[in-house]
Design an enzyme around this catalytic site. Structure first.
Site, mmCIF file in Angstrom:
data_model
loop_
_atom_site.group_PDB
_atom_site.id
_atom_site.type_symbol
_atom_site.label_atom_id
_atom_site.label_comp_id
_atom_site.label_asym_id
_atom_site.label_seq_id
_atom_site.Cartn_x
_atom_site.Cartn_y
_atom_site.Cartn_z
ATOM 1 N N CYS A 129 3.340 -12.272 -4.069
ATOM 2 C CA CYS A 129 3.801 -12.264 -2.679
ATOM 3 C C CYS A 129 2.859 -13.072 -1.795
ATOM 4 O O CYS A 129 1.733 -13.385 -2.173
ATOM 5 C CB CYS A 129 3.937 -10.830 -2.175
ATOM 6 S SG CYS A 129 4.905 -10.722 -0.651
ATOM 7 N N SER A 477 6.942 -16.593 9.585
ATOM 8 C CA SER A 477 7.283 -16.556 8.173
ATOM 9 C C SER A 477 7.668 -17.948 7.713
ATOM 10 O O SER A 477 8.145 -18.783 8.487
ATOM 11 C CB SER A 477 8.463 -15.599 7.956
ATOM 12 O OG SER A 477 9.052 -15.797 6.698
#
Length: 574
Positions: A129, A477
């Site tokens: 991640c 993001s």
């Protein structure tokens, strides 16, 4: 290769396995089933970020077993351990996101402490991640033992009514739902099919961006970062990494031999060429910092400025990581960049060969359109642009991949938290043409420099992604699209110009010239600065409070310690 190839007298593990005084230490290893031969072989730490927090991490433990087989086959002794992750997709849009960037440094610290405490000789790190990828690579550079990075692989694309989808579509669907463009049943149907397998978010968001970096910077085996998590070929890459790290020990090839200034420039080049996440502008300086190399936001931005955008990847393009792997993988991207003079070919990699040598047998695939030739780019400049001006003296960053308009000017609408801005967006209490300002979300001010995907995705879902701009001292993001500027520095918490803005101030953004300014003279800014007072955060103790006490600015990677340049003794040489 056999154990006799290795001289344990020069390896860290000698402190726990060699000589009569280490008999108590060896007894613990016998307790775990190791043989005498295994105890006297090099010890390889196999670090994973496995957990049940999200699909990006769920397959890492299985892949670690293949790494261990490779280490054992090459006469090494693998020692598996795990560290934490905070998964952005689940932490997004609430206070949990303040843990995300903090986790990067926690991962680095915990891998360092485990390696130091048990005197392991080498490291194979598996991560899945966003923050775990740079965190693991930072640990490798900090420890400077022979190391190989392995990405856990991307998720497969979902299928919604015959169309490929990713989690980005779900975040944007929330915005559509908020304005009545999608009903409850359709939203529920989408959320159930968007993420169909193990693996990290599938487009060129932060995880896949940093996976691309891992190959370009030389810490990962060629092709290994592109294969999706469910593909069985991942086990072959993992076993090869286990075998290869033993060769690195024998040849004493270390991360700082690989991660040079040129290698960092190569890494920034592939980010720009692939339209990657703006978060790379935070993580590359942090990786450089561990090596004692000065490579800040402006250095990254300069590479971005001169690099063509050639990979047609979501969120700005059409394809996901699976498509690029099947079109030829990250080496396909690197091959054309090298051929056109955008990469340094003489950089060493974990193969023991240079980038140019690795690329020698890579053939261009003319039957695909995921990656364009660097001589015929989608756009002549990179998918990410650095900005500077009186509103961002320490810089800012914007992703322009897929954007048609790169100039925006409008009145500021100021919010002192992400929640306040998201509420305004959800209630549609903002106007077309405004510049939404989210401040006090920087590394210190958040604390933790949250990402703003929930807000930006909601704007896009409402059809307003190109009709307003958004600036923040926090982050975005890799899935963000639209006119969204992050990493504005200095941050509001330390009195940066973003803290001095008032509703109605006119902000000028120009990604073509690389400028970010507010239409205020220095006299007015100084007057407001004299009236400004610092704000307290909600954290008076704990890990996030501790992070806020030590974290530096976004320009230098939001790092928390002096770095390799201040190092007195390298762990690998102790």
């Amino acid at each position: 290769m056999d154990a006799k190839t290795f001289d344990k007298s020069k390896l860290p593990s000698r402190h726990v396995t060699e000589g009569p005084q280490r008999a108590p230490h060896r007894s613990y290893y016998y307790a775990m089933g190791l043989s005498r031969e295994q105890i006297h072989q090099p010890f390889v730490g196999v670090a994973t970020c496995w957990n049940e927090a999200a699909p990006c991490n769920i397959a890492l433990s299985r892949q670690a077993q293949a790494v261990k087989q490779g280490v054992s086959a090459a006469s090494g002794t693998p020692r598996e351990f795990t560290t934490i992750t905070v998964t952005d997709g689940i932490a997004m849009g609430h206070q949990g996101m303040k843990s995300s960037l903090v986790s990067r440094d926690c991962i680095t610290d915990s891998v360092e402490l485990t390696m130091r405490g048990h005197c392991y000789d080498a490291l194979v790190g598996l991560a899945g991640c966003d923050k775990s990828l740079p965190g693991m690579m930072m640990a490798m550079c900090r420890l400077n033992v022979p190391s190989i990075f392995i990405y856990g692989g991307s998720i497969l694309p979902g299928n919604f009514r015959g169309n490929p989808v990713t989690v980005q579509d779900v975040f944007e669907a929330v915005g559509m739902h908020s304005v009545g463009k999608m009903d409850d049943a359709t939203l529920e149907e989408l959320e159930q099919v968007a993420c169909p397998s193990a693996g990290a978010c599938g487009a060129q968001f932060t995880a896949n961006t940093m996976a691309t970096v891992s190959e370009a910077i030389g810490l990962a085996l060629p092709y290994s970062a592109g294969a999706p998590a469910p593909y069985e070929i991942r086990d072959r890459f993992c076993m090869a990494a286990g075998e290869k790290v033993m060769e690195l020990i024998a040849r004493n090839i270390r991360p700082r031999d690989i991660v040079t200034l040129k290698a960092l420039e190569n890494a920034a080049t592939v980010v720009a060429a692939s339209g990657g996440s703006t978060n790379a502008a935070l993580h590359l300086p942090a990786i450089a910092h561990e090596c004692g190399i000065k490579f800040d936001l402006f250095d990254v931005a300069e590479i971005f400025r001169r690099t063509p955008y050639i990979a047609d990847l979501k969120p700005g393009g059409r394809y996901v990581a699976k498509d690029m792997f099947e079109a030829g993988g990250i080496p396909q991207l690197m091959k054309t960049l090298l051929d056109e003079g955008f990469l340094h070919g003489d950089c060493l990699t974990v193969t023991g060969r240079t980038i140019a040598e690795n690329m020698e047998y890579v053939e261009w695939n003319s039957d695909q359109d995921v990656v364009r030739p660097a001589s015929d780019p989608i756009t002549p400049t990179g998918g990410v642009v650095g900005l500077k001006g009186n509103l961002a003296p320490e810089g800012a960053i914007v992703k322009v991949a897929g954007m048609t308009n790169q100039v925006f000017s409008g009145p500021a609408r100021c919010f002192d938290s992400e929640e306040a801005c998201f509420e305004a967006v959800a209630n549609q209490s903002y106007k077309e043409g405004e510049v939404l300002v989210i401040r006090y979300e920087g590394p210190k001010g958040g604390p933790g420099m949250r990402e703003m995907l929930s807000t930006t995705a909601a704007l896009h879902g409402q059809g307003m992604g190109s009709k307003v701009a958004l600036i923040t001292d926090g982050r975005f993001s890799g899935a963000t699209r639209g006119f969204c500027i992050g990493h504005v520095g200095p941050e509001a918490a330390v009195g940066g110009p973003i803290a001095l803005l008032r509703d109605g101030d006119i902000i000028d953004i120009n990604a073509e010239t690389g400028t970010l300014d507010v239409q205020l003279d220095e006299q007015e800014l100084e007057k407001r600065r004299s009236e400004w007072t610092p704000r307290e955060t909600d954290f008076g103790s704990g890990a996030i409070w501790k992070y806020a006490q030590t974290v530096g600015n976004a320009r230098d990677g939001a790092v928390t310690h002096p770095g390799g340049s201040a190092e007195r003794v390298c762990y690998a040489d102790q």
